[in-house]
Motif scaffolding. Structure first.
Motif, PDB file in Angstrom:
ATOM      1  N   HIS B 265       0.868  -1.135  -0.103  1.00 36.95           N
ATOM      2  CA  HIS B 265       0.059  -0.052  -0.107  1.00 36.95           C
ATOM      3  C   HIS B 265       0.852   1.043   0.066  1.00 36.95           C
ATOM      4  O   HIS B 265       0.702   2.327  -0.962  1.00 36.95           O
ATOM      5  N   LEU B 266       1.863   1.339   0.980  1.00 41.16           N
ATOM      6  CA  LEU B 266       2.713   2.436   0.950  1.00 41.16           C
ATOM      7  C   LEU B 266       3.442   2.813  -0.545  1.00 41.16           C
ATOM      8  O   LEU B 266       3.615   3.732  -0.669  1.00 41.16           O
ATOM      9  N   ALA B 267       3.761   1.781  -1.222  1.00 34.56           N
ATOM     10  CA  ALA B 267       4.023   1.979  -2.598  1.00 34.56           C
ATOM     11  C   ALA B 267       3.402   2.669  -3.589  1.00 34.56           C
ATOM     12  O   ALA B 267       3.755   3.586  -4.164  1.00 34.56           O
ATOM     13  N   GLY B 268       2.252   2.832  -2.981  1.00 33.91           N
ATOM     14  CA  GLY B 268       1.235   3.738  -4.093  1.00 33.91           C
ATOM     15  C   GLY B 268       0.948   5.114  -3.682  1.00 33.91           C
ATOM     16  O   GLY B 268       0.525   5.793  -4.179  1.00 33.91           O
ATOM     17  N   MET B 269       1.289   5.456  -2.109  1.00 33.49           N
ATOM     18  CA  MET B 269       0.888   6.729  -1.739  1.00 33.49           C
ATOM     19  C   MET B 269       2.273   7.511  -0.999  1.00 33.49           C
ATOM     20  O   MET B 269       2.050   8.554  -0.308  1.00 33.49           O
ATOM     21  N   LYS B 270       3.475   6.798  -0.800  1.00 26.96           N
ATOM     22  CA  LYS B 270       4.269   7.298   0.064  1.00 26.96           C
ATOM     23  C   LYS B 270       4.923   8.664  -0.337  1.00 26.96           C
ATOM     24  O   LYS B 270       5.797   9.503   0.286  1.00 26.96           O
ATOM     25  N   ASP B 271       4.823   8.915  -1.628  1.00 32.14           N
ATOM     26  CA  ASP B 271       5.181  10.118  -2.049  1.00 32.14           C
ATOM     27  C   ASP B 271       4.271  11.511  -2.053  1.00 32.14           C
ATOM     28  O   ASP B 271       4.517  12.490  -2.598  1.00 32.14           O
ATOM     29  N   SER B 272       3.077  11.237  -1.333  1.00 32.11           N
ATOM     30  CA  SER B 272       2.182  12.379  -0.827  1.00 32.11           C
ATOM     31  C   SER B 272       2.898  13.467  -0.275  1.00 32.11           C
ATOM     32  O   SER B 272       3.763  12.776   0.700  1.00 32.11           O
ATOM     33  N   LYS B 273       2.500  14.719  -0.190  1.00 32.92           N
ATOM     34  CA  LYS B 273       3.138  15.633   0.564  1.00 32.92           C
ATOM     35  C   LYS B 273       2.967  15.534   2.030  1.00 32.92           C
ATOM     36  O   LYS B 273       3.704  15.459   2.860  1.00 32.92           O
ATOM     37  N   VAL B 274       1.718  15.581   2.372  1.00 34.56           N
ATOM     38  CA  VAL B 274       1.350  15.418   3.725  1.00 34.56           C
ATOM     39  C   VAL B 274       0.544  13.871   3.695  1.00 34.56           C
ATOM     40  O   VAL B 274      -0.457  13.780   3.035  1.00 34.56           O
ATOM     41  N   ILE B 275       0.943  13.114   4.718  1.00 31.81           N
ATOM     42  CA  ILE B 275       0.188  12.056   5.067  1.00 31.81           C
ATOM     43  C   ILE B 275      -0.576  11.821   6.415  1.00 31.81           C
ATOM     44  O   ILE B 275       0.141  12.394   7.441  1.00 31.81           O
ATOM     45  N   VAL B 276      -1.838  11.695   6.495  1.00 29.11           N
ATOM     46  CA  VAL B 276      -2.455  11.464   7.849  1.00 29.11           C
ATOM     47  C   VAL B 276      -2.924  10.010   7.884  1.00 29.11           C
ATOM     48  O   VAL B 276      -3.500   9.497   6.742  1.00 29.11           O
ATOM     49  N   ALA B 277      -2.654   9.592   9.075  1.00 28.75           N
ATOM     50  CA  ALA B 277      -3.352   8.192   9.365  1.00 28.75           C
ATOM     51  C   ALA B 277      -4.170   8.230  10.586  1.00 28.75           C
ATOM     52  O   ALA B 277      -3.744   8.843  11.530  1.00 28.75           O
ATOM     53  N   ILE B 278      -5.247   7.606  10.377  1.00 28.07           N
ATOM     54  CA  ILE B 278      -6.251   7.229  11.374  1.00 28.07           C
ATOM     55  C   ILE B 278      -6.385   5.847  11.430  1.00 28.07           C
ATOM     56  O   ILE B 278      -6.963   4.915  10.812  1.00 28.07           O
ATOM     57  N   ASN B 279      -5.880   5.443  12.911  1.00 28.46           N
ATOM     58  CA  ASN B 279      -5.808   3.801  13.116  1.00 28.46           C
ATOM     59  C   ASN B 279      -5.955   3.551  14.502  1.00 28.46           C
ATOM     60  O   ASN B 279      -5.414   4.308  15.230  1.00 28.46           O
ATOM     61  N   LYS B 280      -6.688   2.558  14.742  1.00 24.15           N
ATOM     62  CA  LYS B 280      -6.735   2.409  16.334  1.00 24.15           C
ATOM     63  C   LYS B 280      -5.644   1.474  16.890  1.00 24.15           C
ATOM     64  O   LYS B 280      -5.655   1.540  18.277  1.00 24.15           O
TER      65      LYS B 280
END
Ligand SMILES: Cc1cc2nc3c(=O)[nH]c(=O)nc-3n(C[C@H](O)[C@H](O)[C@H](O)COP(=O)(O)OP(=O)(O)OC[C@H]3O[C@@H](n4cnc5c(N)ncnc54)[C@H](O)[C@@H]3O)c2cc1C
Ligand SMILES: Nc1ncnc2c1ncn2[C@@H]1O[C@H](COP(=O)(O)O)[C@@H](O)[C@H]1O
Lengths: 249, 315
Positions: B265-280
């Motif tokens: 999954h990271l392979a597809g989005m880790k070049d985003s400028k700002v990443i927010v994660a919501i996880n329990k």
């Protein structure tokens, strides 16, 4: 009808790979290797065709070092009938793989060749299309459904906008996508039985194919690392940060 | 020598991914030409002629190209290859379908998913789900390249004034035919071109629950994406999948909701400028790449986020 499936031995998808310090490649010693996941889906599809009485024989082909035998054994344990190992310790790039598979296809005359859409090591996503081109055959890439009819295959493809359905004249090449099926685990008795199934060994020279790489890898490096961020305590703090600190909303 | 880019279009207009491929072609030096192959595709060719930096548009108008079947398009590209030093296409499902076929017939390598042009022969491309970057040099006379769109900022869609030249069709290969398609309809921006993306994973529990993400997306003008697990579970269609084997995105803001952060999954989005994660799960690997992490139950947090955005953005 005969079905050929291509199976590649790759670093297991769970392994966090490491780039070699001298930048010549990725560390492969003492790393778990497995069948490329898309190829497991390919084997499963072929075996289901056999179980449905549509396919008469399933032949698994791998190109690689002696250990690629294990990958073929896995395919045999899943239900393929026999294997062909094209043995080489050299790097074999997609165009060369396609040429080797073409030679196998010409000798075996299958109605369908199933490949994975992508090998998860080189992430090329090329070989199936190249094989189809060299044979002058139709291709159903990124398949999530394959239905065989009289002299034709109807293939549903996962495309960027959704799903597309095409009809292919047989013989044809199909490449698998994730939703085509869920591959089975080989049972112990089938693993035992697979040990007795034949694997034929050949070399690229036997098939008259020049496998010299066309792309030279000058170096392999780590990607840029992301700076670690921070945890926020509330939604309010998050929205404030996105607005005032990051400036992205 | 010039470079030829295969345009992605719907016979009427040009798809944005084409603009990124043109940007990559410009880095190779020489003129950039665009091939519009379609049926009744004159409007698309006229739009292509306006793209900044395009010197010439080739229009191949024929029933054989109506649905962009690779078996028919590849021979056309092969017939045009002479005289070009590179043939390029965006690394979309369409580009990936056609270009390897072209390369094989030309007996050259295809270079997938480039993220950087070092020079006319040397390119950088991700391997192993982007966990390594390979610099590769091609010795082939013509380079056949697919372009990772997120790595090359789009050229302007307007401002150019290229000529449109008709080229001969080479006809249909007659081995395949188009039956139909089911395209996801959405008023939202395209996933790969959106400024903000909010994606849901297995943690969403159902397709109905994606409505929560859509409400947030409405507030932010965002596209909605998903992990493989969410697609496999049937929550959302396949074209939502972000990752190594799905779509590559690099928006200004990526919000991952109920996604653990597997390397694929990271392979597809880790070049985003700002990443927010919501996880329990505060140990979830997604937090290792997130600029802002919020630990907690998404079923509580996402509605709160929608309300807070409404308050703070006045929407
Ligand atoms: C060949 C191959 C290709 C692949 N390609 C891709 C790809 O392109 N894209 C992709 O995404 N994956 C891909 N995968 C799959 C990948 O390995 C993971 O399995 C997948 O990404 C996991 O999805 P997930 O994070 O949604 O699910 P999980 O890993 O199950 O994570 C769910 C997360 O939700 C959290 N959660 C659950 N309930 C809540 C709640 N109420 N509130 C908050 N958080 C909650 C959990 O803590 C957990 O972290 C691929 C795998 C293979 C083998
Ligand atoms: N060395 C190999 N041996 C067998 N099959 C291969 C090999 N390389 C590629 N393939 C097949 O081609 C598919 C696509 O690989 P690639 O084009 O490298 O991404 C794989 O999923 C395999 O089915």
């Amino acid at each position: 009808m005969k079905v050929i499936v291509a199976v590649k031995r790759v670093v297991d998808y769970n392994v966090k790979i490491r780039v070699k310090a001298d930048k010549t490649g990725v560390e492969l010693s003492n790393v778990k290797m497995s069948m490329n996941p898309f190829d497991e889906i390919g084997v499963e599809e072929a075996v289901r065709l056999k179980e449905a009485g549509v396919a008469s024989e399933v032949v698994a082909v791998s190109i690689g070092p002696a250990q690629a035998q294990e990958t073929i054994r896995t395919a045999l344990a899943m239900g393929a009938d026999r294997g062909i190992l094209i043995k080489t310790d050299e790097e074999v790039q997609p165009l060369a793989v396609a040429k080797l598979l073409k030679a196998v296809v010409e000798a075996e005359a299958p109605q369908i060749v199933i490949l994975g859409k992508q090998a998860i090591d080189d992430d090329s996503n090329q070989t199936g299309q190249m094989l189809a081109a060299l044979l002058g055959w139709a291709q159903g890439t990124f398949a999530s459904k394959v239905a065989l009819g009289d002299g034709k295959a109807t293939v549903t493809r996962e495309v960027d906008g959704g799903l597309q359905t095409v009809e292919l004249k047989l013989p044809a090449v199909v490449t698998t996508d994730l939703r085509l099926n869920e591959p089975r685990y080989a049972s112990l008795p089938n693993i035992m039985k697979a040990k007795k199934k034949p694997i034929d060994e050949k070399t690229p020279a036997d098939l008259g194919v020049d496998i010299a790489p066309r792309l030279k890898t000058l170096k392999v490096e780590e990607p840029p690392k992301r700076q670690a961020g921070r945890k926020v305590a509330s939604v309010e703090e998050l929205v404030q940060a996105l607005k005032n600190e990051a400036g992205v909303i | 020598m010039s470079n030829l880019v295969l345009a992605e279009h719907d016979n009427q207009s040009i798809r944005p991914a084409t603009l990124n491929a043109v940007a990559a072609a410009q880095k190779l030096g020489g003129e950039v030409h665009l091939l519009v192959a379609g049926k009744d595709a004159r409007p698309a060719a006229d739009a292509a002629a306006k793209i900044a930096g395009v010197a010439k548009v080739l229009l191949a108008d024929d029933a054989a190209y109506a649905n962009q079947l690779a078996e028919n398009l590849a021979p056309l590209l092969v017939s045009l290859a002479k005289g070009y030093k590179a043939l390029l296409a965006p690394a979309t499902t369409s580009g990936k379908n056609v270009l390897p076929r072209v390369a094989a017939v030309l007996d050259v390598a295809q270079i997938s998913d480039i993220v950087k042009v070092e020079d006319g022969d040397t390119f950088v491309r991700p391997i192993y789900a982007g966990n390594a970057m390979a610099t590769v040099k091609s010795s082939d006379p013509v380079k056949v390249i697919t372009v990772r769109t997120t790595a090359f900022p789009a050229v302007a869609a307007e401002g150019g004034s290229a000529s449109v030249e008709s080229v001969a069709a080479v006809g249909a290969a007659n081995v395949s035919s188009f039956v139909g398609q089911e395209l996801s309809k959405s008023d939202r921006p395209e996933l790969t071109a959106a400024r903000v993306v909010i994606s849901g994973g297995r943690g969403m529990q159902s397709g109905e629950n994606f409505a929560m993400l859509e409400k947030v997306a409405d507030k932010l003008g965002a596209a909605v994406g998903a992990s493989r697990a969410a697609v496999d579970a049937g929550f959302v269609p396949n074209d939502y999948q972000v990752g190594q084997t799905g779509k590559i995105v690099a928006p200004e803001l990526y919000i991952a909701v109920g996604i653990s952060g597997a390397i694929q999954h990271l392979a597809g989005m880790k070049d985003s400028k700002v990443i927010v994660a919501i996880n329990k799960d505060e140990e979830a690997p997604i937090f290792q790449v997130a600029d802002y992490g919020l630990v907690g139950d998404l079923f509580k947090i996402v509605p709160e986020l929608e309300a807070e955005l409404g308050k703070q953005l006045g929407k």
